[in-house]
Design a protein around this motif. Structure first.
Motif, PDB file in Angstrom:
ATOM      1  N   LEU A  30      -4.474  -0.407  -4.355  1.00  0.00           N
ATOM      2  CA  LEU A  30      -4.459   0.392  -3.529  1.00  0.00           C
ATOM      3  C   LEU A  30      -6.385   0.636  -2.571  1.00  0.00           C
ATOM      4  CD1 LEU A  30      -2.742   3.552  -4.621  1.00  0.00           C
ATOM      5  CD2 LEU A  30      -2.802   1.926  -2.817  1.00  0.00           C
TER       6      LEU A  30
ATOM      7  N   GLN B  32       1.155  -1.332   0.111  1.00  0.00           N
ATOM      8  CA  GLN B  32      -0.256  -0.237   0.287  1.00  0.00           C
ATOM      9  C   GLN B  32       0.649   1.440   0.115  1.00  0.00           C
ATOM     10  OE1 GLN B  32      -2.526   0.216   2.933  1.00  0.00           O
ATOM     11  NE2 GLN B  32      -4.233   2.141   2.379  1.00  0.00           N
TER      12      GLN B  32
ATOM     13  N   GLN C  73       1.135   4.105  -2.991  1.00  0.00           N
ATOM     14  CA  GLN C  73       0.397   5.298  -2.510  1.00  0.00           C
ATOM     15  C   GLN C  73       1.664   6.768  -3.295  1.00  0.00           C
ATOM     16  OE1 GLN C  73       0.120   4.813   1.536  1.00  0.00           O
ATOM     17  NE2 GLN C  73      -2.640   5.120   1.251  1.00  0.00           N
TER      18      GLN C  73
END
Length: 158
Positions: A109, A88, A92
């Motif tokens: 995500l 994650q 990002q």
């Protein structure tokens, strides 16, 4: 939790381009008897390189400060990042630079953000359907567990 803040914007863009060309953003369904719902959604990011350039994956692993490298018997090596805690924050950081794999990254995500240990069976099945969508984007041929299998196991009609 791994942070990727030490990377320069140029390194982030380079790594995203490398992932677009020689990598995979994926989610898969795995049976887990120790999980309440009987399944796990495993998220991964994998980079591939011929073993003669294995050194590059070692360099990348050091830059990212995470992941496992393995030499495959077919002359390829791979660096894999596994799990929400690693995947994650990595995605990002790089999603804005992805072109080819941006949809997969966005779906992973979404899954990471919505995955919960106290998840209802219906919500979990909806995430499993996102996993199926990632399969179509990745042209996957080897997946054996699909959302319909989880639905059947959990007795969910949605």
């Amino acid at each position: 939790m791994t942070t990727f803040n030490q990377l320069t914007p140029q390194q982030v863009a380079y790594i995203a381009g490398f992932l677009d060309g020689d990598g995979c953003v994926n989610a898969q369904l795995v049976t887990r008897e120790d999980y309440i719902l009987g399944f796990q959604i495993r998220v991964t990011v994998t980079f591939y390189q011929k073993t003669k350039r294995h050194w590059f994956l070692v360099w990348l692993q050091k830059k990212l400060n995470c992941g496992k490298i393995r030499k495959r018997p077919d002359g390829m090596s791979e660096l894999t990042l596994v799990g929400v805690q690693t995947v994650q924050p990595f995605l990002q950081k790089i999603v804005q630079y992805l072109l080819v794999k941006r949809k997969q990254a966005s779906l992973v995500l979404y899954i990471c953000h919505n995955l919960s240990k106290k998840q209802s069976p219906e919500d979990f099945v909806r995430l499993c359907e996102k996993v199926d969508l990632i399969e179509t984007l990745n042209d996957s041929k080897k997946r054996s567990i699909k959302a319909k299998d989880v639905k059947k196991h959990l007795g969910v009609d949605n």
